[in-house]
Design a protein around this motif. Structure first.
Motif, PDB file in Angstrom:
ATOM      1  N   CYS A  97      10.177  85.232  39.772  1.00 37.83           N
ATOM      2  CA  CYS A  97      10.199  85.675  41.156  1.00 37.83           C
ATOM      3  C   CYS A  97       9.209  86.830  41.293  1.00 37.83           C
ATOM      4  O   CYS A  97       9.103  87.669  40.384  1.00 37.83           O
ATOM      5  CB  CYS A  97      11.615  86.131  41.476  1.00 37.83           C
ATOM      6  SG  CYS A  97      11.847  86.892  43.072  1.00 37.83           S
ATOM      7  N   ALA A  98       8.504  86.886  42.421  1.00 39.03           N
ATOM      8  CA  ALA A  98       7.513  87.937  42.629  1.00 39.03           C
ATOM      9  C   ALA A  98       7.542  88.407  44.076  1.00 39.03           C
ATOM     10  O   ALA A  98       7.764  87.604  44.991  1.00 39.03           O
ATOM     11  CB  ALA A  98       6.124  87.430  42.274  1.00 39.03           C
ATOM     12  N   ALA A  99       7.296  89.691  44.263  1.00 36.71           N
ATOM     13  CA  ALA A  99       7.283  90.297  45.594  1.00 36.71           C
ATOM     14  C   ALA A  99       5.885  90.814  45.922  1.00 36.71           C
ATOM     15  O   ALA A  99       5.214  91.412  45.077  1.00 36.71           O
ATOM     16  CB  ALA A  99       8.290  91.444  45.657  1.00 36.71           C
ATOM     17  N   ALA A 112      17.465  88.405  42.955  1.00 39.83           N
ATOM     18  CA  ALA A 112      18.056  89.559  43.618  1.00 39.83           C
ATOM     19  C   ALA A 112      17.087  90.728  43.580  1.00 39.83           C
ATOM     20  O   ALA A 112      16.576  91.081  42.512  1.00 39.83           O
ATOM     21  CB  ALA A 112      19.360  89.940  42.939  1.00 39.83           C
ATOM     22  N   VAL A 113      16.835  91.303  44.731  1.00 38.06           N
ATOM     23  CA  VAL A 113      15.886  92.410  44.852  1.00 38.06           C
ATOM     24  C   VAL A 113      16.658  93.702  45.103  1.00 38.06           C
ATOM     25  O   VAL A 113      17.550  93.750  45.951  1.00 38.06           O
ATOM     26  CB  VAL A 113      14.900  92.158  46.006  1.00 38.06           C
ATOM     27  CG1 VAL A 113      13.955  93.350  46.176  1.00 38.06           C
ATOM     28  CG2 VAL A 113      14.118  90.879  45.766  1.00 38.06           C
ATOM     29  N   SER A 114      16.284  94.747  44.389  1.00 37.81           N
ATOM     30  CA  SER A 114      16.899  96.054  44.597  1.00 37.81           C
ATOM     31  C   SER A 114      15.820  97.127  44.603  1.00 37.81           C
ATOM     32  O   SER A 114      14.709  96.918  44.132  1.00 37.81           O
ATOM     33  CB  SER A 114      17.933  96.349  43.505  1.00 37.81           C
ATOM     34  OG  SER A 114      17.316  96.370  42.231  1.00 37.81           O
ATOM     35  N   GLY A 115      16.155  98.263  45.134  1.00 39.85           N
ATOM     36  CA  GLY A 115      15.217  99.368  45.195  1.00 39.85           C
ATOM     37  C   GLY A 115      14.586  99.532  46.562  1.00 39.85           C
ATOM     38  O   GLY A 115      14.329 100.639  47.000  1.00 39.85           O
ATOM     39  N   ARG A 116      14.270  98.422  47.209  1.00 43.21           N
ATOM     40  CA  ARG A 116      13.809  98.392  48.590  1.00 43.21           C
ATOM     41  C   ARG A 116      14.364  97.131  49.226  1.00 43.21           C
ATOM     42  O   ARG A 116      14.708  96.186  48.527  1.00 43.21           O
ATOM     43  CB  ARG A 116      12.270  98.386  48.670  1.00 43.21           C
ATOM     44  CG  ARG A 116      11.632  99.764  48.595  1.00 43.21           C
ATOM     45  CD  ARG A 116      10.141  99.691  48.744  1.00 43.21           C
ATOM     46  NE  ARG A 116       9.713  99.336  50.098  1.00 43.21           N
ATOM     47  CZ  ARG A 116       8.438  99.174  50.442  1.00 43.21           C
ATOM     48  NH1 ARG A 116       7.482  99.300  49.527  1.00 43.21           N
ATOM     49  NH2 ARG A 116       8.103  98.870  51.664  1.00 43.21           N
ATOM     50  N   THR A 117      14.426  97.109  50.530  1.00 47.20           N
ATOM     51  CA  THR A 117      14.983  95.933  51.180  1.00 47.20           C
ATOM     52  C   THR A 117      14.031  94.751  51.061  1.00 47.20           C
ATOM     53  O   THR A 117      12.805  94.891  51.118  1.00 47.20           O
ATOM     54  CB  THR A 117      15.257  96.211  52.659  1.00 47.20           C
ATOM     55  OG1 THR A 117      14.027  96.594  53.287  1.00 47.20           O
ATOM     56  CG2 THR A 117      16.262  97.341  52.827  1.00 47.20           C
ATOM     57  N   LEU A 118      14.624  93.587  50.902  1.00 49.55           N
ATOM     58  CA  LEU A 118      13.845  92.366  50.749  1.00 49.55           C
ATOM     59  C   LEU A 118      12.911  92.140  51.931  1.00 49.55           C
ATOM     60  O   LEU A 118      11.819  91.585  51.769  1.00 49.55           O
ATOM     61  CB  LEU A 118      14.802  91.178  50.584  1.00 49.55           C
ATOM     62  CG  LEU A 118      14.175  89.812  50.481  1.00 49.55           C
ATOM     63  CD1 LEU A 118      13.292  89.720  49.241  1.00 49.55           C
ATOM     64  CD2 LEU A 118      15.249  88.744  50.465  1.00 49.55           C
ATOM     65  N   SER A 119      13.330  92.575  53.103  1.00 49.35           N
ATOM     66  CA  SER A 119      12.534  92.336  54.306  1.00 49.35           C
ATOM     67  C   SER A 119      11.180  93.043  54.275  1.00 49.35           C
ATOM     68  O   SER A 119      10.342  92.822  55.149  1.00 49.35           O
ATOM     69  CB  SER A 119      13.318  92.770  55.546  1.00 49.35           C
ATOM     70  OG  SER A 119      13.662  94.134  55.460  1.00 49.35           O
ATOM     71  N   SER A 120      10.953  93.866  53.278  1.00 51.63           N
ATOM     72  CA  SER A 120       9.661  94.552  53.133  1.00 51.63           C
ATOM     73  C   SER A 120       8.592  93.654  52.530  1.00 51.63           C
ATOM     74  O   SER A 120       7.400  93.993  52.574  1.00 51.63           O
ATOM     75  CB  SER A 120       9.811  95.783  52.231  1.00 51.63           C
ATOM     76  OG  SER A 120      10.727  96.695  52.749  1.00 51.63           O
ATOM     77  N   TYR A 121       8.995  92.508  51.968  1.00 47.32           N
ATOM     78  CA  TYR A 121       8.088  91.731  51.130  1.00 47.32           C
ATOM     79  C   TYR A 121       7.985  90.265  51.534  1.00 47.32           C
ATOM     80  O   TYR A 121       8.963  89.639  51.923  1.00 47.32           O
ATOM     81  CB  TYR A 121       8.567  91.763  49.682  1.00 47.32           C
ATOM     82  CG  TYR A 121       8.735  93.147  49.120  1.00 47.32           C
ATOM     83  CD1 TYR A 121      10.000  93.677  48.925  1.00 47.32           C
ATOM     84  CD2 TYR A 121       7.633  93.926  48.806  1.00 47.32           C
ATOM     85  CE1 TYR A 121      10.170  94.952  48.416  1.00 47.32           C
ATOM     86  CE2 TYR A 121       7.791  95.206  48.296  1.00 47.32           C
ATOM     87  CZ  TYR A 121       9.054  95.705  48.103  1.00 47.32           C
ATOM     88  OH  TYR A 121       9.207  96.962  47.599  1.00 47.32           O
ATOM     89  N   ALA A 122       6.788  89.719  51.347  1.00 46.77           N
ATOM     90  CA  ALA A 122       6.649  88.279  51.189  1.00 46.77           C
ATOM     91  C   ALA A 122       7.025  87.980  49.735  1.00 46.77           C
ATOM     92  O   ALA A 122       6.850  88.832  48.853  1.00 46.77           O
ATOM     93  CB  ALA A 122       5.219  87.840  51.481  1.00 46.77           C
ATOM     94  N   MET A 123       7.519  86.780  49.503  1.00 42.57           N
ATOM     95  CA  MET A 123       8.040  86.461  48.174  1.00 42.57           C
ATOM     96  C   MET A 123       7.459  85.161  47.647  1.00 42.57           C
ATOM     97  O   MET A 123       7.125  84.250  48.415  1.00 42.57           O
ATOM     98  CB  MET A 123       9.566  86.337  48.229  1.00 42.57           C
ATOM     99  CG  MET A 123      10.279  87.594  48.684  1.00 42.57           C
ATOM    100  SD  MET A 123      10.077  88.968  47.545  1.00 42.57           S
ATOM    101  CE  MET A 123      10.941  88.347  46.096  1.00 42.57           C
ATOM    102  N   GLY A 124       7.375  85.090  46.332  1.00 40.39           N
ATOM    103  CA  GLY A 124       6.896  83.871  45.718  1.00 40.39           C
ATOM    104  C   GLY A 124       7.680  83.535  44.474  1.00 40.39           C
ATOM    105  O   GLY A 124       8.269  84.413  43.833  1.00 40.39           O
ATOM    106  N   TRP A 125       7.718  82.242  44.173  1.00 38.33           N
ATOM    107  CA  TRP A 125       8.233  81.762  42.890  1.00 38.33           C
ATOM    108  C   TRP A 125       7.066  81.163  42.121  1.00 38.33           C
ATOM    109  O   TRP A 125       6.358  80.296  42.630  1.00 38.33           O
ATOM    110  CB  TRP A 125       9.304  80.700  43.092  1.00 38.33           C
ATOM    111  CG  TRP A 125      10.637  81.216  43.484  1.00 38.33           C
ATOM    112  CD1 TRP A 125      11.160  81.284  44.746  1.00 38.33           C
ATOM    113  CD2 TRP A 125      11.651  81.729  42.615  1.00 38.33           C
ATOM    114  NE1 TRP A 125      12.425  81.815  44.709  1.00 38.33           N
ATOM    115  CE2 TRP A 125      12.748  82.093  43.403  1.00 38.33           C
ATOM    116  CE3 TRP A 125      11.734  81.926  41.230  1.00 38.33           C
ATOM    117  CZ2 TRP A 125      13.932  82.629  42.874  1.00 38.33           C
ATOM    118  CZ3 TRP A 125      12.888  82.455  40.701  1.00 38.33           C
ATOM    119  CH2 TRP A 125      13.976  82.806  41.514  1.00 38.33           C
ATOM    120  N   PHE A 126       6.865  81.642  40.911  1.00 39.22           N
ATOM    121  CA  PHE A 126       5.854  81.134  40.004  1.00 39.22           C
ATOM    122  C   PHE A 126       6.549  80.483  38.811  1.00 39.22           C
ATOM    123  O   PHE A 126       7.720  80.735  38.549  1.00 39.22           O
ATOM    124  CB  PHE A 126       4.968  82.268  39.483  1.00 39.22           C
ATOM    125  CG  PHE A 126       3.996  82.828  40.485  1.00 39.22           C
ATOM    126  CD1 PHE A 126       4.435  83.662  41.509  1.00 39.22           C
ATOM    127  CD2 PHE A 126       2.647  82.546  40.407  1.00 39.22           C
ATOM    128  CE1 PHE A 126       3.545  84.197  42.437  1.00 39.22           C
ATOM    129  CE2 PHE A 126       1.740  83.079  41.326  1.00 39.22           C
ATOM    130  CZ  PHE A 126       2.199  83.900  42.337  1.00 39.22           C
TER     131      PHE A 126
END
Length: 124
Positions: free
Chosen positions: A96-98, A23-37
């Motif tokens: 999770c990483a943004a 879950a991402v908060s503070g900015r909209t998820l659509s601002s980021y590419a995302m990764g799972w490490f």
């Protein structure tokens, strides 16, 4: 301030499935590419899966290809990692990483924000 919170980890038997959520908060998820490490004891943190900001392109490490699926729901500000046919070698802390970019990166240094991690333990 961007915050990422992972959930869904646990201890399971080999062969079963788990779904991790971020879950991402503070900015909209659509601002980021995302990764799972993931990081296993004594090993370096490695990229498992990644998804572009648009969701149109994904990446999977060879070790999880065909078993794991990354997806994103921008309306819910959440990224998922569906993990099927889990193996003992999948045991690790999953992060999770943004990345503040349209495209995903392949290295730890390529991501701007990180969650605290969730433990996944797979027993044989």
């Amino acid at each position: 301030q961007v915050e990422l919170v992972e959930s869904g980890g646990g201890s399971v038997q080999a062969g079963v499935s788990l779904r991790l959520s971020c879950a991402v908060s503070g900015r909209t998820l659509s601002s980021y590419a995302m990764g799972w490490f993931r990081q296993a004891p004594g090993k370096e943190r490695e990229l498992v899966a990644a998804i572009t900001r648009s969701g149109g392109s994904t990446y999977y490490a060879d070790s999880v290809k065909g078993r794991f699926t990354i997806s994103r729901d921008n309306a819910k500000n959440t990224v998922y990692l569906q993990m099927n046919s889990l193996k003992p070698e999948d045991t690790a802390v999953y992060y999770c990483a943004a990345r503040d970019s349209a495209g995903y990166g392949y290295t730890v240094e390529g991501y701007n924000y990180w969650g605290q991690g969730t433990q996944v333990t797979v027993s044989s």
